[in-house]
Design an enzyme around this catalytic site. Structure first.
Site, PDB file in Angstrom:
ATOM      1  N   ALA A  34      -4.949   0.901   3.311  1.00 18.51           N
ATOM      2  CA  ALA A  34      -4.723  -0.490   2.924  1.00 18.51           C
ATOM      3  C   ALA A  34      -5.405  -1.505   3.837  1.00 18.51           C
ATOM      4  O   ALA A  34      -5.204  -2.707   3.672  1.00 18.51           O
ATOM      5  CB  ALA A  34      -3.218  -0.766   2.898  1.00 18.51           C
ATOM      6  N   HIS A  51      -1.993  -7.676   6.093  1.00 18.54           N
ATOM      7  CA  HIS A  51      -2.244  -7.038   7.390  1.00 18.54           C
ATOM      8  C   HIS A  51      -3.300  -7.838   8.145  1.00 18.54           C
ATOM      9  O   HIS A  51      -4.375  -8.110   7.603  1.00 18.54           O
ATOM     10  CB  HIS A  51      -2.746  -5.604   7.208  1.00 18.54           C
ATOM     11  CG  HIS A  51      -1.834  -4.735   6.402  1.00 18.54           C
ATOM     12  ND1 HIS A  51      -0.625  -4.278   6.860  1.00 18.54           N
ATOM     13  CD2 HIS A  51      -1.960  -4.238   5.144  1.00 18.54           C
ATOM     14  CE1 HIS A  51      -0.037  -3.537   5.942  1.00 18.54           C
ATOM     15  NE2 HIS A  51      -0.825  -3.495   4.896  1.00 18.54           N
ATOM     16  N   ASN A  63       2.117   3.236   7.780  1.00 14.53           N
ATOM     17  CA  ASN A  63       0.928   4.082   7.651  1.00 14.53           C
ATOM     18  C   ASN A  63      -0.310   3.413   8.236  1.00 14.53           C
ATOM     19  O   ASN A  63      -1.166   4.062   8.846  1.00 14.53           O
ATOM     20  CB  ASN A  63       0.675   4.426   6.185  1.00 14.53           C
ATOM     21  CG  ASN A  63       1.510   5.600   5.725  1.00 14.53           C
ATOM     22  OD1 ASN A  63       2.280   6.163   6.487  1.00 14.53           O
ATOM     23  ND2 ASN A  63       1.372   5.967   4.466  1.00 14.53           N
TER      24      ASN A  63
END
Length: 259
Positions: free
Chosen positions: A122, A210, A180
């Site tokens: 991601a 993020h 993750n």
């Protein structure tokens, strides 16, 4: 390249559509390992694959590489056997938070010479981090992850709230299903003991965000990613699914960018 996939969930379905249904020139999924063959029988007719419930039969089928698209438990129970025979693309990177498993897999890589590919998932910028740390010269890595509040805490809140701030190793232990990104970031850079993490529950957002900040002898880098969900499964990042396809594509490229 002929591919075997462990699992038949959202990511496996995404790969089947993009590779087999769209008749990808250099990739083909031939085999899928599932627990319940009857439940997923339609995949054989829809995508021209063969289903297996036995791991050894799956590994002995006509495949060059295995894509793990299942879960952490599958990694722990199946991956050591898979790595003895095939290269692997590992999706459930959260399994590598288990230091004993990571040590075991590292030993198997050296012994059997097969490759384990870890897609960026991601986030992005891992090539920059790896390059910047080639001489061990990265001084700090900070990951700030903002997620919808309902995915992290029970009950309503009015303002964004920091639910964790500290080392990646501790973030992984406290929030194993949400970190993750911190694992792959740690493996690419300064490790889980030195990578810093800030996890924020935000009632005003609907997507995961993020932000990565890197400081080293090379200079400084900051990048931010806002993830759309996979159309067929809102719990899965679209970019995470695409990173697997991108990883498989690059294996066939003779002109390779970055890295």
């Amino acid at each position: 390249m002929k591919i075997g996939v462990i699992g038949a969930g959202a990511i496996a379905t995404f790969l089947l559509k993009e590779i087999n249904q769209n008749q990808h020139e250099n990739l083909e999924i031939n085999s899928i390992l599932v627990r319940n063959k009857e439940k997923y029988g339609v995949l054989e007719s829809n995508f021209g694959v063969k289903l297996f419930t036995d791991l050894q039969a799956f590994l002995d089928s006509e495949i060059d590489i295995v894509v793990e698209a299942a879960n952490i438990d599958a990694v722990k129970t199946l991956l050591p056997s898979v790595m003895k025979k095939k290269d692997v693309v590992l999706i459930s990177i959260g399994a590598l938070a288990d230091e004993a498993l990571l040590t075991e897999l590292s030993t198997l890589v050296k012994e059997y010479k097969n490759v384990v590919h870890l897609p960026s998932g991601a986030i992005g910028g891992l090539d920059l981090l790896q390059n910047a740390h080639a001489l061990g010269a990265v001084k700090s890595v900070l990951l700030t992850t903002r997620k919808p509040a309902s995915s992290l805490i029970d009950g309503p809140i009015d303002e964004a709230k920091v639910v964790f701030e500290g080392k990646a190793i501790d973030a992984i232990k406290q929030f194993p299903k949400n970190m993750n990104v911190s694992i792959v970031l740690s493996l690419a850079g300064v490790g889980i003991e030195k990578t810093s993490v800030c996890l924020v529950a935000d009632p005003h957002i609907e997507k995961n965000i993020h932000q990565v900040e890197i400081v080293g002898d090379f200079g400084e880098a900051t990048f931010s990613i806002t993830n759309n969900p996979l159309p067929d499964n809102p719990k899965t990042s679209y970019l995470a699914a695409m990173s697997i396809l991108g990883t498989l594509n690059r294996m066939n490229d003779k002109l390779r960018i970055g890295g």
